[in-house]
Design a protein around this motif. Structure first.
Motif, PDB file in Angstrom:
ATOM      1  N   GLU A  24       3.341   2.070   9.721  1.00  0.00           N
ATOM      2  CA  GLU A  24       3.445   1.069   8.664  1.00  0.00           C
ATOM      3  C   GLU A  24       2.047   0.843   8.101  1.00  0.00           C
ATOM      4  O   GLU A  24       1.157   0.374   8.813  1.00  0.00           O
ATOM      5  CB  GLU A  24       3.996  -0.218   9.302  1.00  0.00           C
ATOM      6  N   LEU A  25       1.847   1.207   6.854  1.00  0.00           N
ATOM      7  CA  LEU A  25       0.509   1.047   6.273  1.00  0.00           C
ATOM      8  C   LEU A  25       0.329  -0.310   5.580  1.00  0.00           C
ATOM      9  O   LEU A  25      -0.735  -0.620   5.066  1.00  0.00           O
ATOM     10  CB  LEU A  25       0.219   2.175   5.271  1.00  0.00           C
ATOM     11  N   ALA A  26       1.392  -1.120   5.627  1.00  0.00           N
ATOM     12  CA  ALA A  26       1.385  -2.363   4.850  1.00  0.00           C
ATOM     13  C   ALA A  26       0.248  -3.305   5.242  1.00  0.00           C
ATOM     14  O   ALA A  26      -0.426  -3.863   4.373  1.00  0.00           O
ATOM     15  CB  ALA A  26       2.734  -3.059   4.995  1.00  0.00           C
TER      16      ALA A  26
ATOM     17  N   ARG C  55      -7.942   1.048  13.697  1.00  0.00           N
ATOM     18  CA  ARG C  55      -7.726   1.824  14.930  1.00  0.00           C
ATOM     19  C   ARG C  55      -6.251   1.795  15.322  1.00  0.00           C
ATOM     20  O   ARG C  55      -5.706   2.808  15.766  1.00  0.00           O
ATOM     21  CB  ARG C  55      -8.597   1.282  16.067  1.00  0.00           C
ATOM     22  N   ASP C  56      -5.607   0.640  15.161  1.00  0.00           N
ATOM     23  CA  ASP C  56      -4.164   0.581  15.436  1.00  0.00           C
ATOM     24  C   ASP C  56      -3.425   1.574  14.543  1.00  0.00           C
ATOM     25  O   ASP C  56      -2.542   2.305  15.004  1.00  0.00           O
ATOM     26  CB  ASP C  56      -3.631  -0.834  15.154  1.00  0.00           C
ATOM     27  N   LEU C  57      -3.825   1.594  13.283  1.00  0.00           N
ATOM     28  CA  LEU C  57      -3.160   2.466  12.333  1.00  0.00           C
ATOM     29  C   LEU C  57      -3.440   3.937  12.653  1.00  0.00           C
ATOM     30  O   LEU C  57      -2.522   4.776  12.640  1.00  0.00           O
ATOM     31  CB  LEU C  57      -3.635   2.116  10.913  1.00  0.00           C
ATOM     32  N   GLY C  58      -4.698   4.231  12.952  1.00  0.00           N
ATOM     33  CA  GLY C  58      -5.065   5.607  13.295  1.00  0.00           C
ATOM     34  C   GLY C  58      -4.276   6.098  14.507  1.00  0.00           C
ATOM     35  O   GLY C  58      -3.750   7.219  14.521  1.00  0.00           O
ATOM     36  N   GLN C  59      -4.196   5.244  15.506  1.00  0.00           N
ATOM     37  CA  GLN C  59      -3.437   5.603  16.704  1.00  0.00           C
ATOM     38  C   GLN C  59      -1.954   5.814  16.350  1.00  0.00           C
ATOM     39  O   GLN C  59      -1.342   6.789  16.797  1.00  0.00           O
ATOM     40  CB  GLN C  59      -3.571   4.477  17.740  1.00  0.00           C
ATOM     41  N   LYS C 247      -3.233  19.207  14.901  1.00  0.00           N
ATOM     42  CA  LYS C 247      -3.943  18.586  13.774  1.00  0.00           C
ATOM     43  C   LYS C 247      -3.044  18.169  12.608  1.00  0.00           C
ATOM     44  O   LYS C 247      -3.515  17.731  11.569  1.00  0.00           O
ATOM     45  CB  LYS C 247      -5.016  19.553  13.246  1.00  0.00           C
ATOM     46  N   VAL C 248      -1.737  18.299  12.779  1.00  0.00           N
ATOM     47  CA  VAL C 248      -0.831  17.993  11.681  1.00  0.00           C
ATOM     48  C   VAL C 248      -0.604  16.480  11.571  1.00  0.00           C
ATOM     49  O   VAL C 248      -0.667  15.764  12.573  1.00  0.00           O
ATOM     50  CB  VAL C 248       0.509  18.757  11.888  1.00  0.00           C
ATOM     51  N   VAL C 249      -0.418  15.986  10.358  1.00  0.00           N
ATOM     52  CA  VAL C 249       0.048  14.616  10.130  1.00  0.00           C
ATOM     53  C   VAL C 249       1.234  14.685   9.172  1.00  0.00           C
ATOM     54  O   VAL C 249       1.388  15.657   8.429  1.00  0.00           O
ATOM     55  CB  VAL C 249      -1.039  13.687   9.540  1.00  0.00           C
ATOM     56  N   ALA C 250       2.069  13.641   9.194  1.00  0.00           N
ATOM     57  CA  ALA C 250       3.307  13.696   8.428  1.00  0.00           C
ATOM     58  C   ALA C 250       3.066  13.565   6.923  1.00  0.00           C
ATOM     59  O   ALA C 250       3.593  14.333   6.131  1.00  0.00           O
ATOM     60  CB  ALA C 250       4.267  12.608   8.912  1.00  0.00           C
ATOM     61  N   LYS C 251       2.264  12.569   6.551  1.00  0.00           N
ATOM     62  CA  LYS C 251       2.169  12.182   5.141  1.00  0.00           C
ATOM     63  C   LYS C 251       0.761  12.362   4.588  1.00  0.00           C
ATOM     64  O   LYS C 251      -0.224  12.156   5.306  1.00  0.00           O
ATOM     65  CB  LYS C 251       2.541  10.693   4.998  1.00  0.00           C
ATOM     66  N   LEU C 252       0.711  12.622   3.296  1.00  0.00           N
ATOM     67  CA  LEU C 252      -0.588  12.731   2.645  1.00  0.00           C
ATOM     68  C   LEU C 252      -1.368  11.418   2.763  1.00  0.00           C
ATOM     69  O   LEU C 252      -2.574  11.407   2.980  1.00  0.00           O
ATOM     70  CB  LEU C 252      -0.392  13.104   1.169  1.00  0.00           C
ATOM     71  N   GLU C 253      -0.660  10.300   2.632  1.00  0.00           N
ATOM     72  CA  GLU C 253      -1.361   9.013   2.693  1.00  0.00           C
ATOM     73  C   GLU C 253      -1.963   8.763   4.076  1.00  0.00           C
ATOM     74  O   GLU C 253      -2.895   7.970   4.205  1.00  0.00           O
ATOM     75  CB  GLU C 253      -0.442   7.860   2.281  1.00  0.00           C
ATOM     76  N   HIS C 254      -1.456   9.450   5.087  1.00  0.00           N
ATOM     77  CA  HIS C 254      -2.051   9.311   6.414  1.00  0.00           C
ATOM     78  C   HIS C 254      -3.487   9.835   6.432  1.00  0.00           C
ATOM     79  O   HIS C 254      -4.334   9.358   7.187  1.00  0.00           O
ATOM     80  CB  HIS C 254      -1.211  10.033   7.468  1.00  0.00           C
ATOM     81  N   VAL C 255      -3.732  10.828   5.605  1.00  0.00           N
ATOM     82  CA  VAL C 255      -5.088  11.372   5.510  1.00  0.00           C
ATOM     83  C   VAL C 255      -6.051  10.300   5.003  1.00  0.00           C
ATOM     84  O   VAL C 255      -7.175  10.163   5.495  1.00  0.00           O
ATOM     85  CB  VAL C 255      -5.110  12.607   4.580  1.00  0.00           C
ATOM     86  N   ALA C 256      -5.587   9.525   4.019  1.00  0.00           N
ATOM     87  CA  ALA C 256      -6.455   8.481   3.473  1.00  0.00           C
ATOM     88  C   ALA C 256      -6.813   7.465   4.555  1.00  0.00           C
ATOM     89  O   ALA C 256      -7.968   7.033   4.669  1.00  0.00           O
ATOM     90  CB  ALA C 256      -5.769   7.790   2.293  1.00  0.00           C
ATOM     91  N   ALA C 257      -5.827   7.104   5.357  1.00  0.00           N
ATOM     92  CA  ALA C 257      -6.095   6.128   6.422  1.00  0.00           C
ATOM     93  C   ALA C 257      -7.018   6.726   7.479  1.00  0.00           C
ATOM     94  O   ALA C 257      -8.010   6.104   7.888  1.00  0.00           O
ATOM     95  CB  ALA C 257      -4.782   5.664   7.045  1.00  0.00           C
ATOM     96  N   LEU C 258      -6.711   7.935   7.932  1.00  0.00           N
ATOM     97  CA  LEU C 258      -7.525   8.543   8.996  1.00  0.00           C
ATOM     98  C   LEU C 258      -8.944   8.809   8.524  1.00  0.00           C
ATOM     99  O   LEU C 258      -9.901   8.682   9.293  1.00  0.00           O
ATOM    100  CB  LEU C 258      -6.876   9.849   9.482  1.00  0.00           C
ATOM    101  N   ASN C 259      -9.075   9.175   7.235  1.00  0.00           N
ATOM    102  CA  ASN C 259     -10.430   9.473   6.783  1.00  0.00           C
ATOM    103  C   ASN C 259     -11.249   8.210   6.485  1.00  0.00           C
ATOM    104  O   ASN C 259     -12.435   8.296   6.207  1.00  0.00           O
ATOM    105  CB  ASN C 259     -10.429  10.414   5.577  1.00  0.00           C
TER     106      ASN C 259
END
Lengths: 224, 267, 477
Positions: A24-26, C55-59, C247-259
């Motif tokens: 959840e990115l919210a 960090r919660d989100l990255g995990q 090294k795979v992630v599901a969504k493109l937006e996950h890259v924005a968060a991880l980076n």
């Protein structure tokens, strides 16, 4: 293919752990509200990219070719690479800037690789948009403005519309619907090429451009 | 007081009784720190119960990769605290073992796990207990002095009790707490790490001794005897090598320091 | 299966770490580098609330990716294939190298340029290419320096962190024709730039790693500061990316968060100079970019970590290096002492799967368990818990339920096991403990002055004349 089958087989045989729902990115997004107004967004972008050793110059839709010519001359640029089929490329060519030779990127790189590497002083490309939070430019290279334009020449000029500033990469991806239309290559550029690989000492112009110069194109007469 | 992520907890009101789990190091090598712990708690009007059956929390075997041996020792401690009183531990490291790692150690043994989890909820590091539960507030009656605080890695990163240790010292009016460089860095003890990798351990503790001395004080206090023995043992050996006539770095458990500074010795 | 050429038996870890701690210059270099990186990271995360949320989100992103790993890998493969990227699967380093060699043979490629890729180090690709008579040039400045010196990287992000500019100046003067000694960093970087620029223009194949592979879009995401990575992935006719299956992630937006975690955790930069999203080879109307893009997905023991729900968290790693930047052991001995491709805390927990616990077990003991790594890990890998688990595995009785990994039990030593059994016996039987500790306190005058490794660096530990339990008893009288 057996390696594929074996690897996927091992992964599929592994135990299933605790549920891990789609993240959840919210909460993260809520902590990053959009910037109140365009002027603050622009100011933040500018401060950040300047801190990353880029130059930013204000200009207008009419004046930028002349500004580019002045900056190029001041930096001793003799050859300037441009994309002749892009809108701003055509505008630049029509302006016939004095003192600088315009070189069009109009054939496959194989046909002129040595010239590209050895004889081009600078390039000019557009940017799709920019990111305030990290001071970054978003480029989607294409047939009009190929990938190497933002990499090989030692000086890279970038034309950016001042109203196209996103708070961060995620906001840019969402607003521009990246996931539905990824180009073969998308770039986020945050300053000139650099390295700190020698004793943590920052040096610019490692392999890419030594200088990154943003021409900030304002719609309202040239002033932010 | 803010806690590092995931370490916040709800504190009970000040109880009439607590258990003391003194740790094997204090029992055998630093009993005065244990006595001062008892005195500090009693002065708060709390009755301290010392279950005589206690030995060691089991951490040395647990971190060395001998879970069975650790379980046998930890299992013995689980039955020592039958009343629902808080268990005060004058060591961040041993407290962390009992609070965070007992449940992991007994994860595969549900009846024992229930007991371990119940106990874990009642484990408090001494300075954490003094600040958060006992409301420790006694004036400093000592001579002006400087001191450095070394907080163990487990106190800092598993118990959050580096902050309560610091708060207790900060309230001592005549004590100037100096901050050494890299205060958050490990002292190199690491339980059996000091034995298994003596060269690396020596390198780390030598740096720690140097940064403590460079801070301009000659005295260090800590709520963890393991770190103290490591740091002071290295400092003393360096003094021997240098032919120093007097110790250049001394130290004691924070319980003893607090007790002395707040007039305990005269009572 | 042959080991990468720079692999040193972890069994010699003690010797190498002793040599490292006695090398004052090396100690100084690492100390100043660690201080620099720690300070810069701290400056990036001034808001604890934001950091913990991220960090919660990255995990969560990494755990989600791992929970769905086989599906995401298949989706990634399908998307990449549709985009025109060729996907290869390799179970071993040898298989990964064979893929590269086949492509080279098919296209008659002789000149390789390499962007920074730890997985290519892991498989010993340079060695395999050299053996086939192919020049493989490292182009990341740090990697180039290390290759020129005939060494291996000592840090996963800053490969030449162990060297001073003077040493690099001497190296350049000695190895590069016509180059005079200089210790000016700008000059040294210019020299590297000029040498490598020609090589990019002439290369047949570019090799790169991958920071994240996006299943949703079939995108390879790469970050860097220098531009050499973009050179390698754009200039040569063929680009081969190599990465681990995790090294795979599901969504493109996950890259924005991880980076938003990766560069800040790694080097304390807000962002890298180049974020490079590659979603396909050159299209018919494009004028540059590679005609062929390949992705090699490497297992090499990762599926062993994956099969264990506790050890699976190892694969959450995004290779930022923050764990080593904050490790008191790494700071003292540097990366080479570990002898493995990945040093520091992450190296200690991933290497047992890549090399076998029999080869890598000394590394799992090379930690004080201080939790500094756990505190900074941007994806919350419980590194210390995993280290303890691997210590259990290393010393498990072979064949017992606790021995589940390749090489489990290899670190078991009879004498040490006996000591711990005896220790456990004393401390789990009150009478025995009372008796032993009583003898120790009463016999304190007889305490040994030599206490093995302890007294090599410290004064001896002497029991108190009376134990706490004695003092309490006396007081109660």
């Amino acid at each position: 293919m057996s390696a594929r089958k074996n690897i996927l087989g091992r992964l599929r045989r592994a135990p299933v752990g605790d549920p891990a729902p789609l993240p959840e990115l919210a909460a993260w997004r809520a902590s990053r509200p959009p910037i109140a107004d365009a002027a603050s967004a622009l100011a933040l972008f500018r401060a950040n990219i300047e801190a990353a050793h880029a130059e930013v110059h204000d200009t207008t839709a009419q004046d930028w070719p002349a500004l580019l010519a002045r900056l190029a001359a001041a930096k001793g640029v003799h050859t300037l690479l441009f994309g002749p089929t892009s809108l701003h490329g055509a505008q630049l060519a029509a302006s016939k800037p004095a003192g600088v030779q315009l070189v069009p990127y109009d054939r496959p790189v194989e046909k002129w690789r040595d010239q590209l590497f050895d004889e081009i002083d600078a390039s000019i490309t557009g940017a799709v948009s920019a990111i305030a939070d990290t001071g970054s430019l978003i480029l989607w290279p294409d047939a009009n403005e190929p990938r190497l334009m933002s990499l090989v020449p030692a000086i890279h000029f970038v034309l950016l519309d001042a109203q196209r500033i996103h708070i961060d990469l995620h906001a840019a991806m969402s607003a521009e619907a990246w996931a539905t239309r990824m180009p073969t290559n998308a770039l986020v550029i945050s300053g000139p090429s650099k390295t700190a690989d020698i004793q943590q000492t920052l040096a610019y112009g490692a392999h890419g451009p030594r200088e990154l110069i943003v021409l900030l194109r304002h719609a309202n007469g040239g002033q932010p | 007081m803010e806690h590092p992520h995931g370490l916040s907890r709800i504190y009970p009101v000040k109880p009439a009784d607590v258990y003391l789990f003194a740790t094997c190091l204090i029992d055998q090598f630093a009993p005065e720190a244990g006595m001062d712990t008892i005195r500090l708690l009693e002065r708060e009007g709390i009755t301290v119960h010392f279950p005589e059956g206690q030995t060691c929390c089991g951490q040395p075997a647990y971190t060395s990769g001998y879970p069975e041996e650790a379980r046998a020792v930890a299992r013995l401690q689980l039955d020592l605290f039958p009343q629902p009183w808080p268990v005060v531990v004058p060591s961040g490291s041993c407290a962390a073992m009992m609070r965070h790692h007992y449940p992991k150690l007994f994860a595969d043994d549900p009846p024992v796990l229930a007991k371990a989890e119940e106990l874990a909820q009642r484990i408090f590091e001494l300075t954490e207990f003094l600040v958060q539960v006992a409301g420790f507030a006694h004036p400093d009656s000592g001579e002006p002095c400087t001191v450095a605080l070394h907080t163990s890695c487990h106190a800092r990163r598993e118990m959050g009790s580096h902050e309560t240790s610091a708060a207790l010292l900060a309230n001592l009016e005549h004590v100037a707490v100096v901050e050494q460089a890299r205060i958050e860095e490990c002292c190199g003890f690491g339980g059996t790490f000091a034995i298994r990798h003596p060269d690396i351990s020596e390198a780390i503790v030598t740096d720690k001794v140097a940064s403590l001395k460079d801070s301009g004080t000659r005295r260090v206090v800590s709520a963890d005897c393991g770190c103290l023995f490591n740091i002071l043992g290295r400092a003393a050996r360096l003094d021997e090598i240098a032919g120093s006539p007097a110790p250049t770095l001394e130290g004691e458990h924070i319980a003893s320091f607090l007790w002395r500074r707040t007039g305990g010795a005269e009572q | 299966m042959s080991q990468p050429v720079h692999f040193h038996a972890a069994a010699d870890f003690a010797d190498r770490s002793l040599a490292a701690v006695n090398d004052a210059g090396l100690r100084r270099n690492f100390r100043s580098a660690m201080d620099y990186l720690q300070t810069k990271r701290r400056a990036q995360f001034t808001d604890d609330g934001e950091l913990e949320l991220l960090r919660d989100l990255g995990q969560a992103i990494r755990r989600h990716a791992l929970a769905n790993l086989p599906d995401l890998l298949e989706q990634l493969e399908a998307r990449l294939t549709a985009n025109g990227v060729v996907v290869h699967w390799a179970e071993t380093p040898a298989a990964a190298n064979a893929v590269v060699l086949e492509i080279a043979a098919r296209t008659d490629a002789k000149r390789f340029v390499k962007g920074k890729s730890m997985v290519s180090e892991e498989v010993g690709l340079n060695h395999a290419l050299e053996a086939a008579g192919i020049e493989a040039l490292e182009t990341d400045m740090g990697e180039y320096i290390v290759q020129l010196a005939g060494e291996a990287p000592s840090h996963i992000i800053m490969p030449a962190i162990h060297k001073t500019r003077q040493q690099i100046g001497e190296l350049f003067a000695a190895r590069l024709p016509g180059v005079a000694y200089t210790e000016n960093v700008d000059a040294l970087i210019s020299i590297g730039r000029e040498v490598l620029r020609r090589k990019f223009a002439e290369a047949d194949i570019g090799i790169s790693g991958v920071n994240f592979a996006v299943a949703e879009t079939g995108t390879l995401f790469l970050v860097e500061n220098e531009g050499n990575g973009r050179m390698c992935t754009t200039v040569p006719r063929i680009h081969i990316a190599i990465t681990g299956i995790e090294k795979v992630v599901a969504k493109l937006e996950h890259v924005a968060a991880l980076n938003s975690l990766l560069p800040r955790s790694a080097t304390g930069q807000a962002v890298e100079t180049y974020q490079n999203f590659i979603t396909g080879p050159r299209q018919a109307d494009e004028l540059d970019g590679p005609d062929e893009v390949h992705l090699i997905l490497l297992d090499n023991g990762r599926s062993q970590a994956y099969a264990d729900l506790q050890l699976r968290a190892t694969l959450q790693c995004i290779r930022c290096g923050a764990c080593m930047n904050h490790c008191p052991v790494y700071a003292r001995i540097g990366g080479h002492a570990y002898g493995t491709t990945y040093p520091g805390p992450i190296g200690a927990i991933i290497s047992p799967h890549l090399l076998g616990l029999d080869a890598a077990y000394p590394l799992v003991f090379a930690s004080t368990l201080c939790h500094a790594c756990v505190e900074v890990c941007p994806v919350r890998i419980p590194i210390t818990d995993i280290l303890i688990r691997l210590r259990n595995e290393a010393q498990a009785r072979p064949g017992s339920a606790d021995a589940t990994l390749r090489g489990s039990g290899a670190g078991r030593k009879t004498l040490v096991s006996t000591i711990w059994r005896a220790w456990s016996l004393v401390y789990s039987r009150l009478r025995l403990y009372r008796l032993t500790s009583w003898f120790m306190s009463r016999g304190r005058a007889l305490s040994p002055i030599e206490q093995g490794a302890w007294t090599r660096s410290r004064t001896p530990l002497v029991p108190a004349p009376k134990r706490l339990r004695d003092l309490i008893k006396e007081r109660g009288k």
